[in-house]
Scaffold this motif. Structure first.
Motif, PDB file in Angstrom:
ATOM      1  N   MET A   1       0.827  -1.177   0.000  1.00  0.00           N
ATOM      2  CA  MET A   1       0.000   0.000   0.000  1.00  0.00           C
ATOM      3  C   MET A   1       0.883   1.258   0.000  1.00  0.00           C
ATOM      4  SD  MET A   1      -2.609   1.285   2.922  1.00  0.00           S
ATOM      5  CE  MET A   1      -4.162   0.650   2.375  1.00  0.00           C
ATOM      6  N   ILE A   2       1.792   1.364   0.945  1.00  0.00           N
ATOM      7  CA  ILE A   2       2.639   2.552   1.031  1.00  0.00           C
ATOM      8  C   ILE A   2       3.764   2.500   0.004  1.00  0.00           C
ATOM      9  CG2 ILE A   2       4.226   3.809   2.539  1.00  0.00           C
ATOM     10  CD1 ILE A   2       2.488   2.933   4.882  1.00  0.00           C
ATOM     11  N   ALA A   3       4.295   1.313  -0.250  1.00  0.00           N
ATOM     12  CA  ALA A   3       5.446   1.185  -1.135  1.00  0.00           C
ATOM     13  C   ALA A   3       5.081   1.368  -2.605  1.00  0.00           C
ATOM     14  CB  ALA A   3       6.100  -0.173  -0.937  1.00  0.00           C
ATOM     15  N   GLY A   4       3.837   1.213  -2.979  1.00  0.00           N
ATOM     16  CA  GLY A   4       3.422   1.428  -4.349  1.00  0.00           C
ATOM     17  C   GLY A   4       3.517   0.181  -5.203  1.00  0.00           C
ATOM     18  N   SER A   5       3.273   0.357  -6.482  1.00  0.00           N
ATOM     19  CA  SER A   5       3.216  -0.791  -7.385  1.00  0.00           C
ATOM     20  C   SER A   5       4.592  -1.338  -7.747  1.00  0.00           C
ATOM     21  CB  SER A   5       2.476  -0.397  -8.665  1.00  0.00           C
ATOM     22  OG  SER A   5       3.173   0.649  -9.324  1.00  0.00           O
ATOM     23  N   LYS A   6       5.639  -0.539  -7.585  1.00  0.00           N
ATOM     24  CA  LYS A   6       6.994  -0.995  -7.925  1.00  0.00           C
ATOM     25  C   LYS A   6       7.784  -1.410  -6.685  1.00  0.00           C
ATOM     26  CE  LYS A   6       7.200   1.792 -12.062  1.00  0.00           C
ATOM     27  NZ  LYS A   6       7.935   2.749 -12.837  1.00  0.00           N
ATOM     28  N   ARG A   7       7.090  -1.867  -5.674  1.00  0.00           N
ATOM     29  CA  ARG A   7       7.753  -2.217  -4.414  1.00  0.00           C
ATOM     30  C   ARG A   7       8.678  -3.411  -4.553  1.00  0.00           C
ATOM     31  NH1 ARG A   7       2.194  -3.229  -3.239  1.00  0.00           N
ATOM     32  NH2 ARG A   7       1.736  -5.431  -3.454  1.00  0.00           N
ATOM     33  N   ASP A   8       8.436  -4.298  -5.518  1.00  0.00           N
ATOM     34  CA  ASP A   8       9.300  -5.464  -5.691  1.00  0.00           C
ATOM     35  C   ASP A   8      10.696  -5.083  -6.167  1.00  0.00           C
ATOM     36  OD1 ASP A   8       7.367  -7.230  -4.848  1.00  0.00           O
ATOM     37  OD2 ASP A   8       6.522  -7.431  -6.857  1.00  0.00           O
ATOM     38  N   VAL A  12      14.976  -1.520  -0.035  1.00  0.00           N
ATOM     39  CA  VAL A  12      14.603  -1.459   1.379  1.00  0.00           C
ATOM     40  C   VAL A  12      13.361  -2.312   1.635  1.00  0.00           C
ATOM     41  CG1 VAL A  12      13.875   0.088   3.240  1.00  0.00           C
ATOM     42  CG2 VAL A  12      15.648   0.811   1.642  1.00  0.00           C
ATOM     43  N   TYR A  13      12.396  -2.237   0.745  1.00  0.00           N
ATOM     44  CA  TYR A  13      11.186  -3.059   0.895  1.00  0.00           C
ATOM     45  C   TYR A  13      11.537  -4.542   0.872  1.00  0.00           C
ATOM     46  CZ  TYR A  13       6.626  -5.115   0.000  1.00  0.00           C
ATOM     47  OH  TYR A  13       5.498  -5.872   0.079  1.00  0.00           O
ATOM     48  N   ASN A  14      12.401  -4.952  -0.037  1.00  0.00           N
ATOM     49  CA  ASN A  14      12.814  -6.359  -0.114  1.00  0.00           C
ATOM     50  C   ASN A  14      13.583  -6.789   1.128  1.00  0.00           C
ATOM     51  OD1 ASN A  14      11.626  -7.052  -2.545  1.00  0.00           O
ATOM     52  ND2 ASN A  14      13.334  -6.241  -3.727  1.00  0.00           N
ATOM     53  N   LEU A  15      14.391  -5.907   1.690  1.00  0.00           N
ATOM     54  CA  LEU A  15      15.115  -6.211   2.921  1.00  0.00           C
ATOM     55  C   LEU A  15      14.139  -6.447   4.075  1.00  0.00           C
ATOM     56  CD1 LEU A  15      17.868  -6.422   4.371  1.00  0.00           C
ATOM     57  CD2 LEU A  15      17.659  -3.981   4.837  1.00  0.00           C
TER      58      LEU A  15
END
Length: 71
Positions: A1-8, A12-15
């Motif tokens: 939700m916060i990270a957006g559609s390109k979060r993958d 940092v999101y992956n970590l």
């Protein structure tokens, strides 16, 4: 939700996803199937909070027992 559609593609999101994946897998394994996948993060947070409080109470008890034995 916060990270957006390109979060993958976000490092940092992956970590964060790698760090939290063991607790979410354990939570999914111990919760009944009626709990939907969207709530697993909240349940995992609740379980970690309960575990932290229980371990803190146990640590306080150990310190108080040592203090009583030393006195």
């Amino acid at each position: 939700m916060i990270a957006g559609s390109k979060r993958d593609k976000n490092v940092v999101y992956n970590l964060f996803r790698i760090i939290t994946s063991p607790i979410t897998r354990v939570t999914r394994a111990i919760t009944p199937r009626i709990v939907i996948d969207q709530h697993i993060g909240l349940v995992a947070f609740f379980l970690l909070t309960v575990l932290w409080v229980a371990l803190t109470a146990f640590k306080i008890k150990l310190v108080l027992d040592q203090a009583a034995a030393a006195a």
